[in-house]
Design a protein around this motif. Structure first.
Motif, PDB file in Angstrom:
ATOM      1  N   LYS A 506     -46.623 -34.426  59.541  1.00 47.74           N
ATOM      2  CA  LYS A 506     -46.238 -35.272  58.730  1.00 47.74           C
ATOM      3  C   LYS A 506     -46.738 -34.160  57.481  1.00 47.74           C
ATOM      4  CE  LYS A 506     -49.037 -39.534  56.944  1.00 47.74           C
ATOM      5  NZ  LYS A 506     -49.876 -40.388  56.809  1.00 47.74           N
ATOM      6  N   VAL A 507     -45.606 -34.426  56.440  1.00 51.81           N
ATOM      7  CA  VAL A 507     -46.262 -33.781  55.117  1.00 51.81           C
ATOM      8  C   VAL A 507     -46.504 -34.809  53.809  1.00 51.81           C
ATOM      9  CG1 VAL A 507     -44.967 -32.731  52.995  1.00 51.81           C
ATOM     10  CG2 VAL A 507     -43.467 -32.653  55.452  1.00 51.81           C
ATOM     11  N   ALA A 508     -48.169 -34.015  52.573  1.00 55.62           N
ATOM     12  CA  ALA A 508     -49.103 -34.574  52.190  1.00 55.62           C
ATOM     13  C   ALA A 508     -48.681 -33.302  50.876  1.00 55.62           C
ATOM     14  CB  ALA A 508     -50.079 -34.500  52.808  1.00 55.62           C
ATOM     15  N   THR A 509     -48.394 -34.545  49.927  1.00 59.41           N
ATOM     16  CA  THR A 509     -48.288 -33.644  48.700  1.00 59.41           C
ATOM     17  C   THR A 509     -48.776 -34.691  47.669  1.00 59.41           C
ATOM     18  OG1 THR A 509     -46.619 -33.265  47.080  1.00 59.41           O
ATOM     19  CG2 THR A 509     -45.884 -34.886  48.019  1.00 59.41           C
ATOM     20  N   ASP A 510     -49.388 -34.483  46.425  1.00 59.83           N
ATOM     21  CA  ASP A 510     -50.353 -34.703  45.432  1.00 59.83           C
ATOM     22  C   ASP A 510     -49.275 -35.180  44.765  1.00 59.83           C
ATOM     23  OD1 ASP A 510     -50.503 -32.469  44.076  1.00 59.83           O
ATOM     24  OD2 ASP A 510     -52.430 -31.494  44.213  1.00 59.83           O
ATOM     25  N   SER A 511     -48.113 -34.874  44.740  1.00 60.38           N
ATOM     26  CA  SER A 511     -47.018 -35.271  44.054  1.00 60.38           C
ATOM     27  C   SER A 511     -46.255 -36.652  44.099  1.00 60.38           C
ATOM     28  CB  SER A 511     -46.011 -33.481  43.339  1.00 60.38           C
ATOM     29  OG  SER A 511     -45.031 -34.574  42.388  1.00 60.38           O
ATOM     30  N   GLN A 512     -46.423 -37.964  43.360  1.00 62.92           N
ATOM     31  CA  GLN A 512     -45.506 -38.869  43.839  1.00 62.92           C
ATOM     32  C   GLN A 512     -44.590 -39.136  43.094  1.00 62.92           C
ATOM     33  OE1 GLN A 512     -48.469 -42.156  41.869  1.00 62.92           O
ATOM     34  NE2 GLN A 512     -49.400 -42.611  43.526  1.00 62.92           N
ATOM     35  N   LEU A 513     -43.922 -38.171  41.877  1.00 61.41           N
ATOM     36  CA  LEU A 513     -42.430 -37.784  41.950  1.00 61.41           C
ATOM     37  C   LEU A 513     -41.898 -36.916  42.480  1.00 61.41           C
ATOM     38  CD1 LEU A 513     -40.439 -38.161  39.153  1.00 61.41           C
ATOM     39  CD2 LEU A 513     -42.101 -35.836  37.808  1.00 61.41           C
ATOM     40  N   ALA A 514     -42.560 -36.048  43.301  1.00 56.01           N
ATOM     41  CA  ALA A 514     -41.560 -34.495  43.867  1.00 56.01           C
ATOM     42  C   ALA A 514     -40.659 -35.962  44.795  1.00 56.01           C
ATOM     43  CB  ALA A 514     -42.594 -34.198  44.652  1.00 56.01           C
ATOM     44  N   ILE A 515     -41.807 -37.322  45.186  1.00 52.80           N
ATOM     45  CA  ILE A 515     -41.668 -38.342  46.759  1.00 52.80           C
ATOM     46  C   ILE A 515     -40.551 -39.077  46.665  1.00 52.80           C
ATOM     47  CG2 ILE A 515     -42.680 -39.851  48.247  1.00 52.80           C
ATOM     48  CD1 ILE A 515     -45.540 -38.497  48.223  1.00 52.80           C
ATOM     49  N   GLN A 516     -40.920 -39.967  44.816  1.00 50.47           N
ATOM     50  CA  GLN A 516     -40.189 -40.396  44.338  1.00 50.47           C
ATOM     51  C   GLN A 516     -38.607 -39.677  44.445  1.00 50.47           C
ATOM     52  OE1 GLN A 516     -40.874 -42.056  40.853  1.00 50.47           O
ATOM     53  NE2 GLN A 516     -39.456 -42.722  40.591  1.00 50.47           N
ATOM     54  N   LEU A 517     -38.436 -38.378  44.156  1.00 50.28           N
ATOM     55  CA  LEU A 517     -37.010 -37.664  43.821  1.00 50.28           C
ATOM     56  C   LEU A 517     -36.577 -36.899  44.889  1.00 50.28           C
ATOM     57  CD1 LEU A 517     -38.043 -35.190  41.383  1.00 50.28           C
ATOM     58  CD2 LEU A 517     -36.617 -37.254  40.851  1.00 50.28           C
ATOM     59  N   ILE A 518     -37.450 -36.609  45.639  1.00 49.82           N
ATOM     60  CA  ILE A 518     -36.992 -36.994  47.598  1.00 49.82           C
ATOM     61  C   ILE A 518     -36.534 -38.228  48.032  1.00 49.82           C
ATOM     62  CG2 ILE A 518     -37.020 -35.921  50.019  1.00 49.82           C
ATOM     63  CD1 ILE A 518     -39.042 -34.557  49.119  1.00 49.82           C
ATOM     64  N   GLN A 519     -37.038 -39.348  48.254  1.00 48.23           N
ATOM     65  CA  GLN A 519     -36.521 -40.998  49.080  1.00 48.23           C
ATOM     66  C   GLN A 519     -35.179 -41.579  47.822  1.00 48.23           C
ATOM     67  OE1 GLN A 519     -40.324 -43.108  48.738  1.00 48.23           O
ATOM     68  NE2 GLN A 519     -41.331 -41.462  50.912  1.00 48.23           N
ATOM     69  N   ARG A 521     -32.197 -41.747  45.856  1.00 46.80           N
ATOM     70  CA  ARG A 521     -30.819 -40.727  45.982  1.00 46.80           C
ATOM     71  C   ARG A 521     -29.853 -40.948  44.269  1.00 46.80           C
ATOM     72  NH1 ARG A 521     -28.990 -38.120  50.003  1.00 46.80           N
ATOM     73  NH2 ARG A 521     -30.088 -39.122  51.934  1.00 46.80           N
ATOM     74  N   HIS A 522     -30.149 -39.568  43.991  1.00 51.43           N
ATOM     75  CA  HIS A 522     -29.866 -39.438  42.467  1.00 51.43           C
ATOM     76  C   HIS A 522     -28.419 -38.907  42.391  1.00 51.43           C
ATOM     77  CE1 HIS A 522     -33.907 -39.243  42.018  1.00 51.43           C
ATOM     78  NE2 HIS A 522     -34.060 -39.523  40.525  1.00 51.43           N
ATOM     79  N   ASP A 523     -28.017 -39.187  41.365  1.00 51.36           N
ATOM     80  CA  ASP A 523     -26.647 -38.300  41.029  1.00 51.36           C
ATOM     81  C   ASP A 523     -26.375 -36.940  41.123  1.00 51.36           C
ATOM     82  OD1 ASP A 523     -24.165 -37.472  38.958  1.00 51.36           O
ATOM     83  OD2 ASP A 523     -24.393 -39.227  38.197  1.00 51.36           O
ATOM     84  N   PRO A 524     -25.489 -36.694  41.153  1.00 48.89           N
ATOM     85  CA  PRO A 524     -25.301 -35.047  41.594  1.00 48.89           C
ATOM     86  C   PRO A 524     -25.595 -34.258  40.923  1.00 48.89           C
ATOM     87  CG  PRO A 524     -23.174 -36.534  43.188  1.00 48.89           C
ATOM     88  CD  PRO A 524     -23.932 -37.789  41.848  1.00 48.89           C
ATOM     89  N   ILE A 525     -25.613 -35.030  39.743  1.00 48.00           N
ATOM     90  CA  ILE A 525     -25.986 -33.793  38.520  1.00 48.00           C
ATOM     91  C   ILE A 525     -26.993 -33.458  38.108  1.00 48.00           C
ATOM     92  CG2 ILE A 525     -22.852 -35.125  37.339  1.00 48.00           C
ATOM     93  CD1 ILE A 525     -24.211 -36.043  35.357  1.00 48.00           C
TER      94      ILE A 525
END
Length: 607
Positions: A506-519, A521-525
């Motif tokens: 289990k990976v725990a981080t205090d950055s909700q933004l980092a989790i959001q970016l990983i989960q 799918r963003h534009d390849p650019i």
């Protein structure tokens, strides 16, 4: 609009019309054609004259220079866009689509005629005998070159020295000394090891340290076959927008901002009052002093006082009706400072104030509405005679009544929305590190940046269900934002757990933004696309990985490691034993030490 219609509109209304109507009429043409300079000047003149209420053969006061009007609101303007700059920003959008929309038929047609064998940003080079549309797009080529940069994937396409990638300028413009002839064609991949780490020894002495630190925080995917691609540097997500192109063209990011301007446009008052305050703080309302300076008044003196110059500060604060009103509503202990402040200081303090007035209305809004009504009473006296103006006591009563009415009407929609919106309930909770079930290991990660962006580091720690240390990692990244450091921490932490042989984590981080970016799918650019793909690939290996958010109180060990990583030279370092300074934090976690924190009710992020 006909002059008689414009006369019925306030300054705020004319500004709105100029922004939303006059500026939008030529938009369709401006996306595909470069409007002649003379036409641009004519359009700007029409807008300028309309804003100030000019009539046929009769000019009105232009109280503020056009250059001031065209500045962003945060920098003291009202956000009017000059036609020429807006035209170039919109043409840049067409140029961006030529670079990116590779499947579009219109792009294929234009490139088959004028693109030749050129690639990337050279596509937009002007061609002799080309159409007016192509020539117009080529005019925006310089703007695109300023904003475009290379998003590094495998690093085999981007020229290390001659292409913009880590900064908005090629590195050859920043090199110390000369670039070796045999290295001028080197690509980014030539400076990266097989594991993705940078060959810093090839950069030291050739580039300034702050540039090297930016390079070392850039991710390169040495395994991927994906080629490097262009992204739009001024935008956080890498996507082109005419707004960011216009800001780049006018160098808005290089101009200083002042918080008082933002506060003016946030005042809880009608738009016409905001516009009045915007003019008044600059001393640009038509007082007798200003009218006398422009030779349209016989005397600079106040009509009521007869001997005192009618400045903005005099009419809104020091004249008898204004002084009477403020003495009623400014606390006695504050009156000396209130009546002795300079023009700018007086406006700034009252606009920025978060206190409440004696009427219960927020002071900044009450002050603004009162100032506008004091001015309206003065203009009534000027146009209709002193007998038409309200007396001091009647004026004071009228101001309070209207201020309350405006305040109630202003907040009515807000109260309705707050009633309909589900309120966020927060409760006090004991937050700390919590071990997992037997068989799981917990990876805590964190990133730190001094400056955001600035010197950055990452840290991670792996523990078993009893809280025992299994391994740690620290990494000195160079210069990066906090979010980028958080993502690197997760990436290096996953490598650590995999190398230790654990397959349920289990990976725990205090950055909700980092989790959001990983989960998501963003534009390849997206500027972080390469690092995000690396993390997703690691998570997709043959193991069970759960990604979750924790509060900082439950992430103290990783937080300590991320800050500790800043003392290391560039690189990643796996730790077999905990540093001595971390032992007391580990002991606190093992004992179940918690800290009180107000969290959202029913929140699951309490580990």
């Amino acid at each position: 609009m006909a002059p008689w219609k414009a006369k019925r509109l306030s300054f705020a209304a004319r500004l709105t019309v100029a922004r939303s109507v006059a500026a939008s009429l030529p938009v369709y043409t401006m996306h595909t054609e470069l409007i002649p300079s003379g036409v641009c000047r004519s359009i700007d003149k029409i807008s300028r004259d309309f804003i100030w209420g000019d009539e046929d053969n009769h000019s009105k006061f232009h109280l503020v220079a056009w250059e001031r009007l065209t500045k962003p609101k945060a920098q003291g303007g009202v956000g009017i866009r000059p036609t020429r700059q807006a035209n170039l920003a919109m043409l840049a959008k067409g140029g961006w689509r030529l670079l990116r929309d590779k499947e579009s038929i219109w792009r294929q047609l234009l490139l088959s005629k004028y693109g030749g064998q050129r690639a990337d940003l050279d596509i937009l080079r002007k061609v002799q005998g080309s159409s007016f549309t192509w020539s117009s797009f080529s005019k925006a080529a310089d703007l695109l070159k300023q904003g475009c940069a290379w998003n590094i994937r495998n690093g085999r396409r981007t020229k290390f020295w001659s292409d913009p990638w880590v900064l908005q300028v090629p590195l050859k413009e920043l090199v110390i000394g000369d670039v070796p002839e045999n290295a001028s064609e080197a690509v980014v991949a030539d400076f990266v090891e097989a594991d993705g780490s940078w060959r810093v020894e090839l950069l030291s002495g050739r580039l300034p340290p702050e540039v090297i630190s930016k390079i070392t925080s850039t991710a390169v995917d040495t395994i991927s076959q994906e080629e490097d691609s262009l992204f739009w540097g001024p935008a956080a997500d890498g996507r082109f927008s005419t707004k960011s192109a216009y800001a780049l063209l006018t160098k808005q990011d290089q101009q200083e901002t002042d918080g008082v301007w933002k506060e003016i446009w946030r005042l809880p008052v009608p738009e016409r009052v905001r516009c009045f305050i915007w003019l008044a703080i600059q001393g640009k309302i038509a007082t007798n002093v200003l009218r006398f300076q422009r030779k349209v008044a016989e005397s600079p003196c106040c009509q009521r006082c007869t001997e005192q110059p009618e400045t903005v500060l005099h009419i809104l604060r020091d004249c008898a009706p204004a002084a009477y009103f403020w003495c009623l509503h400014v606390p006695q202990q504050k009156q000396h400072e209130f009546f002795s402040d300079s023009h700018e200081g007086w406006f700034r303090k009252n606009i920025m104030s978060k206190e409440a007035s004696s009427t219960g209305i927020e002071w900044s809004g009450f002050f603004s509405m009162a100032s506008w009504l004091l001015w309206k009473n003065r203009t009534t006296a000027s146009f209709k005679g002193m007998s038409a103006a309200l007396s001091s006591s009647s004026l004071a009563h009228s101001i309070v009544t209207k201020a309350k009415l405006w305040s109630d009407s202003w907040h009515a929609p807000e109260l309705f929305l707050n009633h309909k919106r589900n309120p966020v309930e927060r409760v006090a909770a004991a937050v700390g590190w919590t071990p997992l079930l037997e068989g799981w290991v917990l990876l805590n990660t964190d990133g730190a940046s001094n400056g955001n962006p600035g010197p950055a580091g990452a840290g991670g720690i792996v523990r078993d269900s009893m809280g025992n240390w299994l391994g740690g990692v620290v990494a000195s990244l160079g210069s990066a934002t906090t979010v980028l450091a958080e993502l690197w921490a997760i990436c290096y932490g996953l490598d650590l757990v995999w190398n230790l042989g654990f397959r349920v984590v289990k990976v725990a981080t205090d950055s909700q933004l980092a989790i959001q970016l990983i989960q998501e799918r963003h534009d390849p650019i997206h500027p972080y696309a390469t690092l995000l793909n690396l993390i997703r690939r690691k998570i997709g290996q043959d193991w069970l990985v759960s990604l979750s958010h924790t509060y900082r109180e439950g992430n103290r060990t990783a937080d300590w490691l991320s800050k500790h990583s800043l003392v290391y030279p560039y690189g990643k370092y796996e730790l077999a034993d905990p540093p001595s300074g971390l032992i007391h934090v580990l002991q606190d976690d093992a004992r179940g030490v918690t800290f009180e924190r107000h969290v959202v009710a029913n929140s699951s992020s309490l580990i």
